[in-house]
Design an enzyme around this catalytic site. Sequence first.
Site, short mmCIF file in Angstrom:
data_model
loop_
_atom_site.label_atom_id
_atom_site.label_comp_id
_atom_site.label_asym_id
_atom_site.label_seq_id
_atom_site.Cartn_x
_atom_site.Cartn_y
_atom_site.Cartn_z
N LYS A 1 36.98 134.57 45.19
CA LYS A 1 37.07 135.95 44.71
C LYS A 1 37.27 136.07 43.20
CE LYS A 1 38.60 138.27 48.91
NZ LYS A 1 39.45 139.29 49.49
N ASP B 1 37.96 145.80 48.46
CA ASP B 1 39.27 145.60 49.11
C ASP B 1 40.23 146.69 48.66
OD1 ASP B 1 38.69 143.24 50.52
OD2 ASP B 1 39.23 141.96 48.82
#
Length: 290
Positions: free
Chosen positions: A74, A110
Amino acid sequence: MSNEVVTGTTRVCGLIASPVAHTMSPAMHNAAFRSLGLDYIYVPFLVAPEDLPNALDGLRALGIRGFNVSIPHKVTCIPFLDGLDPLAEHIGAVNTVVNNDGDLRGYNTDAEGFLRSLTERDIPVARQNIVIVGAGGAARAVAYILAREGAYLTMLNRTPEAAETLADMIEDDFGQRVPFFALEEAALEEALAEAHILVNTTSVGMSPDNDASPVPARLLRADLTVCDIVYNPVRTALLAAAEAAGAATVSGVEMLAWQGALAFELWTGAGAPFDLMRGTVLELLQTHEE
Ligand code: ATR
């Protein structure tokens, strides 16, 4: 569109992660593509850290429409992308990439997904006192989006230095001084006394450690909203204790399904069938638990 799952015109989306075997994203996205009759397919790609640059070049060369990025890529994927959405840039982590003719742009759904899990249930965030437990990557996304929405944050973490780093980041970006503490019962009690919302961003309570909770049950109250980003089990020990105290709860499944829905919309331009995506995840988790 023909009845074949994959044709010569099918657009491909996917996930790069390591490990990848237990992901629920293929089921969630493929159910959504099918329900809307979209000629898309979503596939998992196991990518080791040392293969990340080549994998990204390959995804670009193959014209993969878009992909999710999970642990451990990420943060490390960022230098290899062609651009970043401002939210992903500020958070410093990407979980979704859109490929527009070879131009790879990174997003962080997210954070937006967590916010949606609250706002779609009419849980207010602005000017609310929110206690965040944990200070890892997930906490960073949650803290950033809540501060952006005008929430007043308090952070607690097992390692207080990590909470301090995150508190400093929030102060730099939003001018809000965020109190931070070591994750101890007395500090939790004090922070929760004034809180409207509690968010667990740690892995405590995740399967197979189902009985563990980062917050003692006696500190939970009916006028608190308790959110857990752990989604397996769906009803963590923390959420079960919150329910028993009469508190409203938001499970990690909501954030998981919302981050997926937002990624789906970035890739396809179509409105995501959220209830179907959430239902698909819940069904899979229930099968795991049986
Ligand atoms: P993620 O990206 O999922 O947030 P991470 O960056 O590894 O994962 O962060 C994990 C978080 O869970 C951290 O806040 C970690 O606390 P430390 O900073 O002290 O390591 C927290 N965590 C993990 N296991 C924990 C435990 N048993 N008790 C308390 N906190 C825990």
